[in-house]
Design a protein around this motif. Structure first.
Motif, short mmCIF file in Angstrom:
data_model
loop_
_atom_site.label_atom_id
_atom_site.label_comp_id
_atom_site.label_asym_id
_atom_site.label_seq_id
_atom_site.Cartn_x
_atom_site.Cartn_y
_atom_site.Cartn_z
N PHE A 146 -2.62 1.82 2.83
CA PHE A 146 -1.56 1.11 2.11
C PHE A 146 -1.86 -0.38 2.14
O PHE A 146 -2.23 -0.94 3.17
N ASN A 147 -1.66 -1.03 1.00
CA ASN A 147 -1.88 -2.46 0.88
C ASN A 147 -0.53 -3.13 0.71
O ASN A 147 0.04 -3.14 -0.38
N GLY A 148 0.00 -3.68 1.81
CA GLY A 148 1.31 -4.30 1.76
C GLY A 148 2.02 -4.16 3.09
O GLY A 148 1.39 -3.90 4.12
N ALA A 149 3.33 -4.32 3.08
CA ALA A 149 4.13 -4.28 4.31
C ALA A 149 4.96 -2.99 4.37
O ALA A 149 5.41 -2.49 3.34
N ILE A 150 5.16 -2.50 5.59
CA ILE A 150 5.96 -1.30 5.84
C ILE A 150 6.94 -1.62 6.97
O ILE A 150 6.60 -2.33 7.92
N ASP A 151 8.13 -1.03 6.88
CA ASP A 151 9.16 -1.24 7.89
C ASP A 151 10.04 0.00 7.98
O ASP A 151 10.17 0.76 7.01
N VAL A 152 10.64 0.22 9.13
CA VAL A 152 11.66 1.25 9.41
C VAL A 152 11.27 2.61 8.84
O VAL A 152 11.78 3.05 7.80
N VAL A 153 10.36 3.28 9.51
CA VAL A 153 9.92 4.62 9.11
C VAL A 153 10.71 5.68 9.88
O VAL A 153 10.90 5.58 11.09
#
Length: 207
Positions: A146-153
Motif C-alpha cells: 500500500f502506498n499511503g497512510a493507514i490507521d485504526v484497523v
C-alpha cells in the motif's frame, strides 16, 4: 493519539502473525480501516490481508484493485474461479482519508465507504482455506504494498451492521466487544510494535 503509519508501496508492512485467535475461516467477517492513498491508480495495493506465506491463497484481502476501486476478497485462491470479490462503485480518492469496510455475512460480500454501502454481491461457499495464513497490514508478505497512510484497523469474526460500522467510525471500539479479534489503534508515536487492543495480543511487527 493522532498517529498513523505511512507505507511506501514497496516493502513496508506490519506482520501481525498467524495466531488461531485471528482465524476467520468459518462464518462471517468484518474488516475495516482508515486509509489515505497516495496513488490509488496503482493496481493491487493491499491494505489488510490474511494470506498464506506464498500469497497464493488466503482467507481475506482488503485492497485497491482495478480502476482505483477498493475491493474485498473472501477465500482468495490465486488463478482460480474462487477468487471472487466485491468492488466499490466509486474510486479511491488520492490524499484523502476514507473509511473502508469489507463484510461477509455468510451469504453476501459487502463493501462500505465512509459507512455507506457501496456494493454487494452473492458469494458461493468455498472449501479452500489457507494453512496458517499470515495477517499483514500494508502488504501481503512484503509485496503489492500500500502506498499511503493507514490507521485504526479492525478484524471481527462477525458481520457488523451498517449502524455498527457508522458508530465505530465516529467512536472507535473499546476492544472488549463481542467478535473483535484484532484491533490496532496506531496510537503509539514510536517503536517497531503495533499493539493489538482486542485482548488477543496479536501485536504487529513494523517492517
Amino acid at each position: 493519539g493522532g498517529y498513523s503509519l505511512e507505507f511506501d508501496g514497496e516493502m513496508d508492512y506490519v506482520d501481525c502473525g498467524n495466531d488461531a485467535s485471528l482465524s476467520v475461516d468459518d462464518g462471517s467477517i468484518t474488516v475495516s480501516a482508515w486509509v489515505k492513498p497516495n496513488d490509488p491508480s496503482t493496481l493491487n495495493q493491499k491494505i489488510v490481508s490474511q494470506m498464506s506465506t506464498n500469497a497464493e491463497e488466503g482467507e481475506f484481502m482488503l485492497n485497491i484493485w482495478g480502476g482505483s476501486k477498493f475491493a474485498f476478497w473472501r477465500r482468495y485462491t490465486q488463478g482460480s474461479d474462487s477468487a471472487r470479490f466485491v468492488q466499490s462503485t466509486t474510486s479511491a480518492v488520492s490524499q484523502t482519508w476514507q473509511h473502508v469496510t469489507g463484510v461477509y455475512d455468510g451469504i453476501e460480500n459487502k463493501f462500505y465507504i465512509n459507512g455507506n454501502l457501496s456494493s454487494e454481491i452473492d458469494e458461493p461457499g468455498y472449501s479452500t482455506t489457507a494453512a496458517e495464513p499470515q495477517t499483514t497490514i500494508g502488504s501481503g508478505s512484503g509485496s503489492n504494498g500500500f502506498n499511503g497512510a493507514i490507521d485504526v484497523v479492525q478484524i471481527w469474526n462477525r458481520a457488523l451492521s451498517p449502524t455498527e460500522i457508522q458508530s465505530y467510525m465516529a467512536t472507535p471500539p473499546i476492544g472488549s466487544e463481542t467478535g473483535i479479534v484484532g484491533y490496532w489503534k496506531f496510537n503509539a508515536g514510536s517503536g517497531t510494535t503495533l499493539y493489538d487492543h482486542s485482548g488477543n495480543q496479536n501485536h504487529g511487527t513494523i517492517n
